[in-house]
Design a protein around this motif. Structure first.
Motif, short mmCIF file in Angstrom:
data_model
loop_
_atom_site.label_atom_id
_atom_site.label_comp_id
_atom_site.label_asym_id
_atom_site.label_seq_id
_atom_site.Cartn_x
_atom_site.Cartn_y
_atom_site.Cartn_z
N LEU A 27 -58.48 27.97 -26.31
CA LEU A 27 -57.98 28.94 -27.28
C LEU A 27 -56.45 28.93 -27.29
O LEU A 27 -55.83 29.00 -28.35
CB LEU A 27 -58.50 30.35 -26.99
N SER A 28 -55.85 28.79 -26.13
CA SER A 28 -54.38 28.73 -26.04
C SER A 28 -53.84 27.47 -26.71
O SER A 28 -52.77 27.49 -27.32
CB SER A 28 -53.92 28.79 -24.59
N VAL A 29 -54.57 26.37 -26.61
CA VAL A 29 -54.19 25.14 -27.32
C VAL A 29 -54.22 25.41 -28.82
O VAL A 29 -53.29 25.08 -29.54
CB VAL A 29 -55.13 23.96 -26.96
N TYR A 30 -55.29 26.03 -29.28
CA TYR A 30 -55.44 26.35 -30.70
C TYR A 30 -54.30 27.25 -31.19
O TYR A 30 -53.79 27.07 -32.29
CB TYR A 30 -56.79 27.01 -30.95
N GLN A 31 -53.92 28.19 -30.37
CA GLN A 31 -52.86 29.14 -30.74
C GLN A 31 -51.46 28.55 -30.59
O GLN A 31 -50.48 29.17 -30.96
CB GLN A 31 -52.98 30.41 -29.89
N GLN A 50 -58.44 26.78 -21.38
CA GLN A 50 -57.18 26.83 -22.13
C GLN A 50 -57.34 26.49 -23.61
O GLN A 50 -56.36 26.46 -24.35
CB GLN A 50 -56.16 25.85 -21.54
N ASN A 67 -50.01 27.84 -27.70
CA ASN A 67 -49.37 28.34 -26.49
C ASN A 67 -49.42 27.35 -25.32
O ASN A 67 -48.69 27.52 -24.35
CB ASN A 67 -50.01 29.67 -26.06
N VAL A 68 -50.32 26.37 -25.41
CA VAL A 68 -50.47 25.36 -24.35
C VAL A 68 -50.47 23.99 -25.02
O VAL A 68 -51.18 23.78 -26.01
CB VAL A 68 -51.78 25.56 -23.55
N ASP A 69 -49.69 23.07 -24.47
CA ASP A 69 -49.65 21.71 -24.99
C ASP A 69 -50.93 20.98 -24.59
O ASP A 69 -51.44 21.18 -23.49
CB ASP A 69 -48.43 20.98 -24.44
#
Length: 91
Positions: free
Chosen positions: A79-83, A77, A85-87
């Motif tokens: 990359l999603s944190v960076y974007q 996750q 999108n994920v806490d």
């Protein structure tokens, strides 16, 4: 400065000493990068003595390679944190 001091725990003296931090976008650069660092620190994947200030200065491609792509197998996750999108608490 509030985010770096209160959320990230950076000493205000360091931030004042390196005002270049204020040239970067809080939403586009500082928060995404600091979120990735928090995840990596919490998982013990990088040393907390790492110069956090220098991490803000790295070019986008260099930061992604060193701190996201490198660890994406261990933390899918990231990359999603960076974007945003994920806490970080969900990782």
């Amino acid at each position: 400065m509030d985010f770096l001091v209160n959320k990230m725990g950076w000493p205000s003296v360091i931030i004042a000493k390196y005002p270049i931090v204020f040239y970067y976008s809080l939403q586009k650069r500082i928060i995404p990068r600091c979120s990735v660092l928090k995840v990596l620190f919490s998982k013990g994947l990088i040393n907390e003595n790492l110069s956090k200030l220098h991490v803000l200065v790295y070019a986008e491609e260099q930061f992604l390679e060193m701190f996201v792509t490198k660890f994406v197998n261990q933390i899918p996750q990231l990359l999603s944190v960076y974007q945003g999108n994920v806490d970080i608490q969900d990782v």
